[in-house]
Design a protein around this motif. Structure first.
Motif, PDB file in Angstrom:
ATOM      1  N   THR A 196     -32.116  84.415  17.012  1.00 26.25           N
ATOM      2  CA  THR A 196     -32.404  84.854  18.381  1.00 26.25           C
ATOM      3  C   THR A 196     -33.504  85.903  18.445  1.00 26.25           C
ATOM      4  OG1 THR A 196     -30.718  86.601  18.317  1.00 26.25           O
ATOM      5  CG2 THR A 196     -30.015  84.418  19.081  1.00 26.25           C
ATOM      6  N   LEU A 197     -33.926  86.424  17.290  1.00 27.83           N
ATOM      7  CA  LEU A 197     -34.976  87.450  17.260  1.00 27.83           C
ATOM      8  C   LEU A 197     -36.206  87.010  16.487  1.00 27.83           C
ATOM      9  CD1 LEU A 197     -32.818  90.665  16.607  1.00 27.83           C
ATOM     10  CD2 LEU A 197     -33.575  89.731  18.797  1.00 27.83           C
ATOM     11  N   GLY A 198     -36.190  85.812  15.944  1.00 30.03           N
ATOM     12  CA  GLY A 198     -37.307  85.333  15.147  1.00 30.03           C
ATOM     13  C   GLY A 198     -36.854  84.226  14.219  1.00 30.03           C
ATOM     14  N   ILE A 199     -37.817  83.646  13.515  1.00 29.62           N
ATOM     15  CA  ILE A 199     -37.550  82.523  12.616  1.00 29.62           C
ATOM     16  C   ILE A 199     -37.722  82.987  11.175  1.00 29.62           C
ATOM     17  CG2 ILE A 199     -38.115  80.144  12.046  1.00 29.62           C
ATOM     18  CD1 ILE A 199     -37.297  80.493  14.945  1.00 29.62           C
ATOM     19  N   VAL A 200     -36.647  83.058  10.421  1.00 29.02           N
ATOM     20  CA  VAL A 200     -36.724  83.401   8.999  1.00 29.02           C
ATOM     21  C   VAL A 200     -37.384  82.242   8.264  1.00 29.02           C
ATOM     22  CG1 VAL A 200     -35.389  83.865   6.910  1.00 29.02           C
ATOM     23  CG2 VAL A 200     -34.713  84.921   9.084  1.00 29.02           C
ATOM     24  N   THR A 201     -38.433  82.530   7.511  1.00 21.70           N
ATOM     25  CA  THR A 201     -39.150  81.476   6.777  1.00 21.70           C
ATOM     26  C   THR A 201     -38.968  81.566   5.264  1.00 21.70           C
ATOM     27  OG1 THR A 201     -41.152  82.854   6.896  1.00 21.70           O
ATOM     28  CG2 THR A 201     -40.884  81.126   8.562  1.00 21.70           C
ATOM     29  N   ALA A 202     -38.630  82.749   4.750  1.00 21.62           N
ATOM     30  CA  ALA A 202     -38.404  82.903   3.309  1.00 21.62           C
ATOM     31  C   ALA A 202     -37.637  84.197   3.062  1.00 21.62           C
ATOM     32  CB  ALA A 202     -39.722  82.923   2.536  1.00 21.62           C
ATOM     33  N   ALA A 203     -37.015  84.279   1.893  1.00 17.85           N
ATOM     34  CA  ALA A 203     -36.251  85.474   1.546  1.00 17.85           C
ATOM     35  C   ALA A 203     -36.388  85.785   0.069  1.00 17.85           C
ATOM     36  CB  ALA A 203     -34.773  85.281   1.892  1.00 17.85           C
ATOM     37  N   SER A 204     -36.489  87.071  -0.243  1.00 15.78           N
ATOM     38  CA  SER A 204     -36.373  87.543  -1.625  1.00 15.78           C
ATOM     39  C   SER A 204     -34.901  87.818  -1.881  1.00 15.78           C
ATOM     40  CB  SER A 204     -37.182  88.825  -1.833  1.00 15.78           C
ATOM     41  OG  SER A 204     -38.558  88.577  -1.777  1.00 15.78           O
ATOM     42  N   LEU A 205     -34.345  87.163  -2.870  1.00 14.65           N
ATOM     43  CA  LEU A 205     -32.904  87.198  -3.092  1.00 14.65           C
ATOM     44  C   LEU A 205     -32.575  87.785  -4.459  1.00 14.65           C
ATOM     45  CD1 LEU A 205     -32.264  83.614  -1.726  1.00 14.65           C
ATOM     46  CD2 LEU A 205     -31.840  85.757  -0.513  1.00 14.65           C
ATOM     47  N   ARG A 206     -31.557  88.611  -4.482  1.00  8.26           N
ATOM     48  CA  ARG A 206     -31.154  89.265  -5.725  1.00  8.26           C
ATOM     49  C   ARG A 206     -30.363  88.289  -6.601  1.00  8.26           C
ATOM     50  NH1 ARG A 206     -32.297  94.472  -4.142  1.00  8.26           N
ATOM     51  NH2 ARG A 206     -31.861  94.935  -1.947  1.00  8.26           N
ATOM     52  N   LEU A 207     -30.696  88.261  -7.868  1.00  5.54           N
ATOM     53  CA  LEU A 207     -29.975  87.454  -8.844  1.00  5.54           C
ATOM     54  C   LEU A 207     -29.175  88.359  -9.773  1.00  5.54           C
ATOM     55  CD1 LEU A 207     -32.830  84.962  -9.837  1.00  5.54           C
ATOM     56  CD2 LEU A 207     -31.141  84.730  -7.992  1.00  5.54           C
ATOM     57  N   VAL A 208     -28.181  87.799 -10.413  1.00  4.60           N
ATOM     58  CA  VAL A 208     -27.371  88.534 -11.386  1.00  4.60           C
ATOM     59  C   VAL A 208     -27.274  87.685 -12.652  1.00  4.60           C
ATOM     60  CG1 VAL A 208     -26.049  89.715  -9.585  1.00  4.60           C
ATOM     61  CG2 VAL A 208     -25.191  87.556 -10.541  1.00  4.60           C
ATOM     62  N   PRO A 209     -26.853  88.279 -13.775  1.00  6.45           N
ATOM     63  CA  PRO A 209     -26.725  87.488 -15.001  1.00  6.45           C
ATOM     64  C   PRO A 209     -25.801  86.292 -14.823  1.00  6.45           C
ATOM     65  CG  PRO A 209     -26.614  89.822 -15.501  1.00  6.45           C
ATOM     66  CD  PRO A 209     -26.591  89.712 -14.012  1.00  6.45           C
ATOM     67  N   ALA A 210     -26.128  85.211 -15.492  1.00  8.25           N
ATOM     68  CA  ALA A 210     -25.311  84.006 -15.408  1.00  8.25           C
ATOM     69  C   ALA A 210     -23.929  84.262 -15.991  1.00  8.25           C
ATOM     70  CB  ALA A 210     -25.990  82.863 -16.159  1.00  8.25           C
ATOM     71  N   VAL A 211     -22.977  83.495 -15.542  1.00  7.61           N
ATOM     72  CA  VAL A 211     -21.609  83.597 -16.059  1.00  7.61           C
ATOM     73  C   VAL A 211     -21.557  82.976 -17.454  1.00  7.61           C
ATOM     74  CG1 VAL A 211     -19.238  82.794 -15.763  1.00  7.61           C
ATOM     75  CG2 VAL A 211     -20.539  83.602 -13.785  1.00  7.61           C
ATOM     76  N   HIS A 212     -21.092  83.756 -18.420  1.00 10.83           N
ATOM     77  CA  HIS A 212     -20.900  83.228 -19.768  1.00 10.83           C
ATOM     78  C   HIS A 212     -19.606  82.419 -19.826  1.00 10.83           C
ATOM     79  CE1 HIS A 212     -19.372  83.353 -23.935  1.00 10.83           C
ATOM     80  NE2 HIS A 212     -20.659  83.223 -24.260  1.00 10.83           N
ATOM     81  N   ALA A 248     -36.151  85.995 -14.132  1.00  9.05           N
ATOM     82  CA  ALA A 248     -35.011  86.594 -14.812  1.00  9.05           C
ATOM     83  C   ALA A 248     -35.275  88.058 -15.129  1.00  9.05           C
ATOM     84  CB  ALA A 248     -34.713  85.819 -16.096  1.00  9.05           C
ATOM     85  N   GLU A 249     -36.548  88.384 -15.357  1.00  3.79           N
ATOM     86  CA  GLU A 249     -36.906  89.760 -15.677  1.00  3.79           C
ATOM     87  C   GLU A 249     -36.657  90.687 -14.501  1.00  3.79           C
ATOM     88  OE1 GLU A 249     -40.820  92.397 -17.038  1.00  3.79           O
ATOM     89  OE2 GLU A 249     -40.998  90.241 -16.670  1.00  3.79           O
ATOM     90  N   HIS A 250     -37.032  90.243 -13.301  1.00  8.50           N
ATOM     91  CA  HIS A 250     -36.875  91.080 -12.117  1.00  8.50           C
ATOM     92  C   HIS A 250     -35.595  90.787 -11.338  1.00  8.50           C
ATOM     93  CE1 HIS A 250     -41.334  91.112 -12.768  1.00  8.50           C
ATOM     94  NE2 HIS A 250     -41.100  92.396 -12.630  1.00  8.50           N
ATOM     95  N   ASN A 251     -34.856  89.767 -11.765  1.00  9.67           N
ATOM     96  CA  ASN A 251     -33.621  89.369 -11.085  1.00  9.67           C
ATOM     97  C   ASN A 251     -33.854  89.097  -9.602  1.00  9.67           C
ATOM     98  OD1 ASN A 251     -31.680  89.292 -13.179  1.00  9.67           O
ATOM     99  ND2 ASN A 251     -31.568  91.536 -13.186  1.00  9.67           N
ATOM    100  N   VAL A 252     -34.905  88.357  -9.291  1.00 10.77           N
ATOM    101  CA  VAL A 252     -35.253  88.043  -7.904  1.00 10.77           C
ATOM    102  C   VAL A 252     -35.753  86.602  -7.823  1.00 10.77           C
ATOM    103  CG1 VAL A 252     -36.880  88.500  -6.014  1.00 10.77           C
ATOM    104  CG2 VAL A 252     -35.791  90.405  -7.196  1.00 10.77           C
ATOM    105  N   ALA A 253     -35.342  85.918  -6.776  1.00 11.57           N
ATOM    106  CA  ALA A 253     -35.896  84.606  -6.441  1.00 11.57           C
ATOM    107  C   ALA A 253     -36.444  84.675  -5.024  1.00 11.57           C
ATOM    108  CB  ALA A 253     -34.833  83.523  -6.530  1.00 11.57           C
TER     109      ALA A 253
END
Length: 464
Positions: free
Chosen positions: A199-215, A99-104
């Motif tokens: 077609t150019l390679g196999i994606v194995t993992a991703a760093s994904l941007r997070l945003v604040p949860a919906v209140h 949550a601090e870095h907003n990344v998963a």
């Protein structure tokens, strides 16, 4: 090769039972059917790299597969059995979430709904969702540059990726998970891999941007006279607030099909309207009440005649019921009969007139057929479907589908649009891409493919 994989990584890494393989040989729409001697199922990036190395040595093509929810046959093996399926489903760990870095950091086999749950547990969210969220995986979403219903505010998958890890066709590992905001070391491999359909390679993992949860959120439904009024309504809302997250166009005939074929659905408004919009507004804090905001905006729109009638959901259950209508359109159309589906995009400003003109053109060329479009008006991406109508016959798709698709694609190209907005090219649109893409663009795509995958072992028969 199958024996070698089993020997190195165990029985779970090489599935050869025909009954276990069978469900993964057909695409989600049931239009493409393939064969494969095995499903290879690595449990780590290192295992993927070794398998790709083996594939290169043995000259065995690999078809990467996640949730198998491709709408264009992009994850289906070829019918001659010449390729093996490379399943990423065992790689289902969320390696970290902050949550601090907003990344998963999520592995390729993570199901989208699971990522949503884990992000919510730390007070964040991953702002991309779509109807297949319960089965589609992160690797597939990356490889198709998926869109969904929140693109209006947050963009496509490309906008939400901070970095990628992938295995390249030579078996080397690309590690771009650090997600540096500034990195000018030449060509971006991450950007090449996003939307490349494996077609150019196999994606194995991703760093994904997070945003604040919906209140809190508000979901509303409005009836409008035509697509032009719908776009004017969106522009009016955008001028007044930045809280609008979803804005979906639903024609009256699509709503009628949902009410006819999908149990427990009800009309949102007292009277039917030729066109409708589904609107969602959200707030991350208690300072803004999105229900009050949306009620005020819609009331003003009714006063100015932009909207004919409207309602705002009074409960979460009612809000979900409105979204169920939107998410059930394709299901309802399948219940009604055969149709051709076109995932298109046109400049937002041009979309209303394009919709009206193209409907006339298609129905004139194919009397009795019904052309209808629904979807993400705010980002210029609509799903333009042509139903058989009175032309229905058991072989209608095979007999007339190609000609309808060519006409729709020609109209889109003439309007400066794209024949694939969010589903990719896969097998379904490969011929049309070859026919309509600018020659220079097509030559560049082929040159990139040859340079990175000279043996042609990465998802053969897709995209190019």
């Amino acid at each position: 090769m199958i024996d070698e994989v089993r020997q190195r990584f165990g029985s779970k890494a090489a599935i050869t039972d025909a009954g276990d393989i069978e469900p993964w040989l057909t695409d989600w729409r049931g239009r493409y059917h393939g064969k494969a001697g095995a499903i290879l199922a690595p449990a780590s990036t290192a295992e993927v790299a070794e398998i790709v190395n083996l594939a290169a040595q043995c000259r065995v093509p690999l078809v990467p597969q996640g949730g198998n929810t491709s709408m264009v046959g992009g994850a289906t093996p070829p019918p001659d059995g010449s390729a093996l399926i490379l399943s990423l489903r065992r790689m289902s760990a969320i390696r970290s979430i902050s949550a601090e870095h907003n990344v998963a950091v999520a592995e390729a086999g993570v199901i989208l709904a699971h990522l949503h749950e884990q992000a919510a547990a730390v007070g964040r969210r991953f702002p991309l969702t779509l109807g297949a969220r319960g089965s589609c995986t992160i690797g597939g979403l990356v490889s198709t540059n998926a869109g969904g219903t929140q693109v209006l505010r947050f963009g496509t998958m490309r906008s939400l990726i901070a970095g990628l890890e992938a295995v390249l066709p030579d078996g080397s590992i690309h590690d771009g998970l650090s997600g540096l905001k500034k990195d000018n070391r030449g060509y971006s491999l991450d950007q090449l891999l996003i939307g490349a359909e494996g077609t150019l390679g196999i994606v194995t993992a991703a760093s994904l941007r997070l945003v604040p949860a919906v209140h809190s959120r508000a979901v509303g439904w409005a009836g409008v006279r035509d697509p032009g009024a719908a776009l004017a309504l969106l522009r009016d809302f955008e001028a007044r607030t930045d809280a609008i997250e979803g804005f979906e166009l639903v024609p009256g005939d699509s709503l009628a099909l949902v009410l006819k074929h999908v149990p427990s659905t009800r009309p949102p408004l007292e009277k039917p309207h030729s066109w409708n919009v589904l609107i969602e507004a959200t707030s991350a804090t208690a300072e803004l009440d999105p229900v009050e905001l949306l009620q005020t905006l819609l009331a003003k729109a009714i006063e100015t005649k932009l909207v004919e009638d409207a309602m705002v959901a009074s409960s979460e259950a009612q809000a979900e019921a409105l979204w169920k209508i939107r998410d059930s359109i394709s299901e309802a159309e399948r219940s009604e009969g055969p149709s051709t589906a076109h995932d298109i995009s046109v400049a937002v400003a041009d979309m209303p007139q394009f919709l009206l003109n193209s409907k006339v053109e298609v129905e004139r060329a194919f009397p009795g057929a019904v052309a209808s479009a629904f979807g993400h008006l705010g980002d210029g991406n609509l799903h333009f479907h042509v139903r058989a109508g009175s032309r229905a016959a058991s072989d209608w798709i095979e007999r007339e589908g190609p000609a309808i698709t060519q006409l729709v694609d020609d109209l889109v190209t003439q309007a400066g649009g794209s024949i694939s907005a969010e589903h990719g090219i896969g097998q379904m649109k490969r011929t049309e891409l070859e026919r309509l893409a600018p020659p220079g663009d097509l030559a560049a795509l082929k040159a990139i493919k040859r340079a990175l995958d000279p043996l042609g072992i990465m998802n053969p028969g897709k995209l190019l």
